[in-house]
Design a protein around this motif. Structure first.
Motif, PDB file in Angstrom:
ATOM      1  N   SER A  62     -78.341  20.278  60.108  1.00 42.91           N
ATOM      2  CA  SER A  62     -77.875  19.664  61.352  1.00 42.91           C
ATOM      3  C   SER A  62     -77.822  20.674  62.495  1.00 42.91           C
ATOM      4  CB  SER A  62     -76.495  19.027  61.147  1.00 42.91           C
ATOM      5  OG  SER A  62     -75.530  20.011  60.794  1.00 42.91           O
ATOM      6  N   LYS A  63     -77.466  21.908  62.189  1.00 43.67           N
ATOM      7  CA  LYS A  63     -77.438  22.950  63.218  1.00 43.67           C
ATOM      8  C   LYS A  63     -78.854  23.263  63.710  1.00 43.67           C
ATOM      9  CE  LYS A  63     -74.298  24.717  64.547  1.00 43.67           C
ATOM     10  NZ  LYS A  63     -73.457  24.464  65.748  1.00 43.67           N
ATOM     11  N   SER A  64     -79.824  23.178  62.822  1.00 42.05           N
ATOM     12  CA  SER A  64     -81.223  23.377  63.216  1.00 42.05           C
ATOM     13  C   SER A  64     -81.642  22.323  64.229  1.00 42.05           C
ATOM     14  CB  SER A  64     -82.137  23.317  61.994  1.00 42.05           C
ATOM     15  OG  SER A  64     -81.752  24.221  60.991  1.00 42.05           O
ATOM     16  N   VAL A  65     -81.227  21.077  63.995  1.00 43.88           N
ATOM     17  CA  VAL A  65     -81.557  19.986  64.921  1.00 43.88           C
ATOM     18  C   VAL A  65     -80.954  20.268  66.292  1.00 43.88           C
ATOM     19  CG1 VAL A  65     -81.255  17.522  65.396  1.00 43.88           C
ATOM     20  CG2 VAL A  65     -81.747  18.295  63.061  1.00 43.88           C
ATOM     21  N   GLN A  66     -79.707  20.678  66.318  1.00 45.99           N
ATOM     22  CA  GLN A  66     -79.045  20.985  67.591  1.00 45.99           C
ATOM     23  C   GLN A  66     -79.760  22.136  68.316  1.00 45.99           C
ATOM     24  OE1 GLN A  66     -76.957  18.880  68.553  1.00 45.99           O
ATOM     25  NE2 GLN A  66     -75.433  18.299  67.021  1.00 45.99           N
ATOM     26  N   LYS A  67     -80.212  23.126  67.581  1.00 39.98           N
ATOM     27  CA  LYS A  67     -80.956  24.233  68.191  1.00 39.98           C
ATOM     28  C   LYS A  67     -82.254  23.720  68.817  1.00 39.98           C
ATOM     29  CE  LYS A  67     -79.265  27.709  64.900  1.00 39.98           C
ATOM     30  NZ  LYS A  67     -79.625  28.603  63.777  1.00 39.98           N
ATOM     31  N   GLU A  68     -82.920  22.803  68.124  1.00 40.44           N
ATOM     32  CA  GLU A  68     -84.188  22.290  68.658  1.00 40.44           C
ATOM     33  C   GLU A  68     -83.966  21.494  69.947  1.00 40.44           C
ATOM     34  OE1 GLU A  68     -87.758  22.535  66.511  1.00 40.44           O
ATOM     35  OE2 GLU A  68     -87.031  20.746  65.477  1.00 40.44           O
ATOM     36  N   VAL A  69     -82.939  20.690  69.979  1.00 44.49           N
ATOM     37  CA  VAL A  69     -82.642  19.915  71.194  1.00 44.49           C
ATOM     38  C   VAL A  69     -82.308  20.866  72.343  1.00 44.49           C
ATOM     39  CG1 VAL A  69     -81.085  18.237  72.248  1.00 44.49           C
ATOM     40  CG2 VAL A  69     -81.867  17.901  69.888  1.00 44.49           C
ATOM     41  N   GLU A  70     -81.481  21.859  72.063  1.00 40.91           N
ATOM     42  CA  GLU A  70     -81.101  22.840  73.084  1.00 40.91           C
ATOM     43  C   GLU A  70     -82.326  23.602  73.588  1.00 40.91           C
ATOM     44  OE1 GLU A  70     -78.145  26.744  73.404  1.00 40.91           O
ATOM     45  OE2 GLU A  70     -77.983  25.386  71.684  1.00 40.91           O
ATOM     46  N   LEU A  71     -83.181  24.023  72.662  1.00 42.92           N
ATOM     47  CA  LEU A  71     -84.384  24.766  73.027  1.00 42.92           C
ATOM     48  C   LEU A  71     -85.334  23.905  73.855  1.00 42.92           C
ATOM     49  CD1 LEU A  71     -86.291  27.195  72.846  1.00 42.92           C
ATOM     50  CD2 LEU A  71     -87.021  26.355  70.590  1.00 42.92           C
ATOM     51  N   TYR A  72     -85.530  22.672  73.437  1.00 42.16           N
ATOM     52  CA  TYR A  72     -86.444  21.783  74.162  1.00 42.16           C
ATOM     53  C   TYR A  72     -85.988  21.580  75.605  1.00 42.16           C
ATOM     54  CZ  TYR A  72     -89.036  17.705  75.651  1.00 42.16           C
ATOM     55  OH  TYR A  72     -89.827  16.846  76.377  1.00 42.16           O
ATOM     56  N   ARG A  73     -84.691  21.409  75.809  1.00 40.24           N
ATOM     57  CA  ARG A  73     -84.178  21.222  77.171  1.00 40.24           C
ATOM     58  C   ARG A  73     -84.443  22.451  78.039  1.00 40.24           C
ATOM     59  NH1 ARG A  73     -78.293  18.132  76.706  1.00 40.24           N
ATOM     60  NH2 ARG A  73     -79.097  16.109  76.012  1.00 40.24           N
ATOM     61  N   LEU A  74     -84.294  23.625  77.449  1.00 41.93           N
ATOM     62  CA  LEU A  74     -84.559  24.850  78.204  1.00 41.93           C
ATOM     63  C   LEU A  74     -86.040  24.964  78.553  1.00 41.93           C
ATOM     64  CD1 LEU A  74     -82.339  27.487  76.362  1.00 41.93           C
ATOM     65  CD2 LEU A  74     -82.181  26.860  78.762  1.00 41.93           C
ATOM     66  N   LEU A  75     -86.888  24.670  77.590  1.00 39.30           N
ATOM     67  CA  LEU A  75     -88.328  24.775  77.827  1.00 39.30           C
ATOM     68  C   LEU A  75     -88.806  23.770  78.865  1.00 39.30           C
ATOM     69  CD1 LEU A  75     -89.557  25.250  74.144  1.00 39.30           C
ATOM     70  CD2 LEU A  75     -89.629  26.967  75.960  1.00 39.30           C
ATOM     71  N   ARG A  76     -88.247  22.593  78.819  1.00 40.63           N
ATOM     72  CA  ARG A  76     -88.665  21.530  79.736  1.00 40.63           C
ATOM     73  C   ARG A  76     -88.332  21.861  81.184  1.00 40.63           C
ATOM     74  NH1 ARG A  76     -85.695  15.990  78.707  1.00 40.63           N
ATOM     75  NH2 ARG A  76     -84.051  17.275  79.647  1.00 40.63           N
ATOM     76  N   ASN A  77     -87.296  22.669  81.376  1.00 42.68           N
ATOM     77  CA  ASN A  77     -86.816  22.945  82.734  1.00 42.68           C
ATOM     78  C   ASN A  77     -87.204  24.322  83.258  1.00 42.68           C
ATOM     79  OD1 ASN A  77     -85.468  20.437  82.998  1.00 42.68           O
ATOM     80  ND2 ASN A  77     -83.777  21.216  81.751  1.00 42.68           N
ATOM     81  N   THR A  78     -88.137  24.996  82.592  1.00 40.53           N
ATOM     82  CA  THR A  78     -88.554  26.311  83.076  1.00 40.53           C
ATOM     83  C   THR A  78     -90.053  26.361  83.278  1.00 40.53           C
ATOM     84  OG1 THR A  78     -88.482  28.677  82.651  1.00 40.53           O
ATOM     85  CG2 THR A  78     -88.803  27.276  80.747  1.00 40.53           C
ATOM     86  N   LYS A  79     -90.469  27.085  84.302  1.00 41.28           N
ATOM     87  CA  LYS A  79     -91.889  27.281  84.576  1.00 41.28           C
ATOM     88  C   LYS A  79     -92.281  28.750  84.420  1.00 41.28           C
ATOM     89  CE  LYS A  79     -92.505  23.359  87.745  1.00 41.28           C
ATOM     90  NZ  LYS A  79     -91.222  22.716  87.481  1.00 41.28           N
ATOM     91  N   THR A  80     -91.315  29.588  84.066  1.00 40.44           N
ATOM     92  CA  THR A  80     -91.573  31.016  83.901  1.00 40.44           C
ATOM     93  C   THR A  80     -92.170  31.278  82.518  1.00 40.44           C
ATOM     94  OG1 THR A  80     -89.640  31.466  85.265  1.00 40.44           O
ATOM     95  CG2 THR A  80     -90.510  33.299  83.982  1.00 40.44           C
ATOM     96  N   PRO A  81     -93.207  32.121  82.428  1.00 37.46           N
ATOM     97  CA  PRO A  81     -93.755  32.459  81.106  1.00 37.46           C
ATOM     98  C   PRO A  81     -92.667  32.999  80.199  1.00 37.46           C
ATOM     99  CG  PRO A  81     -95.154  33.311  82.863  1.00 37.46           C
ATOM    100  CD  PRO A  81     -93.905  32.805  83.528  1.00 37.46           C
ATOM    101  N   GLY A  82     -92.744  32.649  78.954  1.00 36.08           N
ATOM    102  CA  GLY A  82     -91.673  33.080  78.065  1.00 36.08           C
ATOM    103  C   GLY A  82     -92.086  33.160  76.619  1.00 36.08           C
ATOM    104  N   ILE A  83     -91.188  33.725  75.850  1.00 30.26           N
ATOM    105  CA  ILE A  83     -91.392  33.858  74.412  1.00 30.26           C
ATOM    106  C   ILE A  83     -90.206  33.219  73.709  1.00 30.26           C
ATOM    107  CG2 ILE A  83     -90.291  36.136  74.273  1.00 30.26           C
ATOM    108  CD1 ILE A  83     -93.391  35.807  72.360  1.00 30.26           C
ATOM    109  N   VAL A  84     -90.491  32.375  72.738  1.00 29.63           N
ATOM    110  CA  VAL A  84     -89.461  31.821  71.865  1.00 29.63           C
ATOM    111  C   VAL A  84     -89.482  32.631  70.577  1.00 29.63           C
ATOM    112  CG1 VAL A  84     -88.698  29.828  70.532  1.00 29.63           C
ATOM    113  CG2 VAL A  84     -89.630  29.508  72.833  1.00 29.63           C
ATOM    114  N   HIS A  85     -88.346  33.205  70.226  1.00 30.33           N
ATOM    115  CA  HIS A  85     -88.271  34.054  69.038  1.00 30.33           C
ATOM    116  C   HIS A  85     -87.232  33.482  68.081  1.00 30.33           C
ATOM    117  CE1 HIS A  85     -87.490  38.381  67.308  1.00 30.33           C
ATOM    118  NE2 HIS A  85     -87.861  37.511  66.386  1.00 30.33           N
TER     119      HIS A  85
END
Length: 345
Positions: A62-85
């Motif tokens: 369940s914590k993995s799911v919450q991380k994915e939702v949180e990560l997706y929201r961040l990615l959707r709202n940024t246009k700066t090149p980035g790395i997900v680690h």
């Protein structure tokens, strides 16, 4: 790291002390955004989603799911090149990797911690991991395997780090003839149980402190009153055990990176351990002792030799401390950030 988003998918193992574990990397990176797994979805919904996911693709709860939702929201709202680690590639890696199709400026990498044989046995479905752009191996013994297993070209060995400011020697506290065994993961308890009685029988002044989780206490089948088992110790107490020991006595079944070895190095201890997995790279060029995994007699002889030579312990301990600086988190974090740039270019 100007104009680079560092999106770090956090994971911390419950058995690690505050100053231990791979999650310490976050403290030394340049302004990372940390995905902790905030409770965005109702727990029952997150748990239900996780239960629908194939657990053979790595741990996903369940914590993995919450991380994915949180990560997706961040990615959707940024246009700066980035790395997900992903700090732990053995868990949490799933559906957000589909985001790669929509954003070529975001790259995904993960650090792997388990030896190849354990990875093969526990992560049998690699469809998600194969979508990673890059991988960090904390053990030199993982590199060739990860490249072939996942079909990834950008795979690099970057050692695990250690906090050399917290873990440090206090030579005047060294106790004569005190051995130390720390941890439970991939520890060779059979070798421990076979060799320690012989060592204690041949040196009447020797003793052993064992520090581990309470649920692994039964693995230590030693009845001598010179063997002391400690569970639930705090950070300062753990450090004190390192600082007061003559040397770390740590037979292992396999290894990539070992926190206990790194912490003992930083505290200026000689290391007596098994010549398995990533140990050879971590102790390369040092005076520490890498013993063939099944060589019971050499484990006993090496321990007895060190117990009889406290000056030699101090000498090797000094070189251990010098070696530990190579693995200081500041140096490791710099290497990780250089790798991020390599992946993005």
């Amino acid at each position: 790291m100007t104009n680079l988003n560092q999106l770090i998918v956090h994971h911390r193992s419950s058995h690690h002390a505050r100053y231990s574990g791979y999650a310490r990397l976050i403290d030394f990176l340049d302004e990372p955004q940390i995905i902790q797994g905030k409770n965005i979805l109702p727990y029952r919904l997150a748990k239900g989603i996780s239960q629908l996911s194939n657990q053979q693709a790595g741990l996903y709860d369940s914590k993995s799911v919450q991380k994915e939702v949180e990560l997706y929201r961040l990615l959707r709202n940024t246009k700066t090149p980035g790395i997900v680690h992903y700090l732990n590639g053995e868990r949490d890696v799933r559906y957000v990797l589909n985001y790669k199709k929509a954003s070529r400026s975001t790259k995904f990498c993960a650090s792997f911690h388990k030896p190849p044989e354990i990875l093969k046995a526990t992560v049998k479905n690699i469809r998600y991991l194969k979508q990673l752009d890059a991988a960090i191996c904390v053990g030199a013994n993982q590199v060739d395997f990860i490249k072939k297993w996942l079909g990834i070209d950008q795979v690099k060995y970057i050692p695990h780090g250690v906090d050399t400011t917290f873990f440090k020697p206090l030579i005047h506290k060294r106790s004569a003839k005190k051995m130390l065994f720390v941890g439970q993961h991939l520890r060779d308890f059979e070798m421990l149980n076979r060799t320690i009685p012989e060592i204690l029988a041949k040196d009447a002044s020797a003793s052993l402190d064992v520090v581990l989780k309470k649920e692994f206490q039964a693995k230590v089948q030693l009845t001598s009153d010179r063997v002391r088992i400690h569970t639930g110790v705090d950070d300062e107490t753990l450090k004190r055990f390192y600082q007061e020991a003559s040397f770390l006595y740590l037979p292992l079944i396999d290894a990539t990176a070992c926190n206990s070895i790194l912490e003992a190095l930083a505290c200026g201890l000689p290391i007596v351990t098994s010549a398995v997995g990533g140990n050879m790279a971590y102790l390369s060029g040092s005076e520490n002792f890498l013993i063939p995994a099944n060589d019971e007699e050499q484990f006993i002889a090496t321990a007895l030799s060190l117990l009889a030579q406290p000056d030699l312990c101090l000498k090797i301990g000094q070189s251990s401390r010098e070696l530990s600086i190579r693995y200081d988190w500041n140096n490791v974090a710099k290497a990780v950030e250089v790798f991020y740039q390599e992946v993005l270019t």
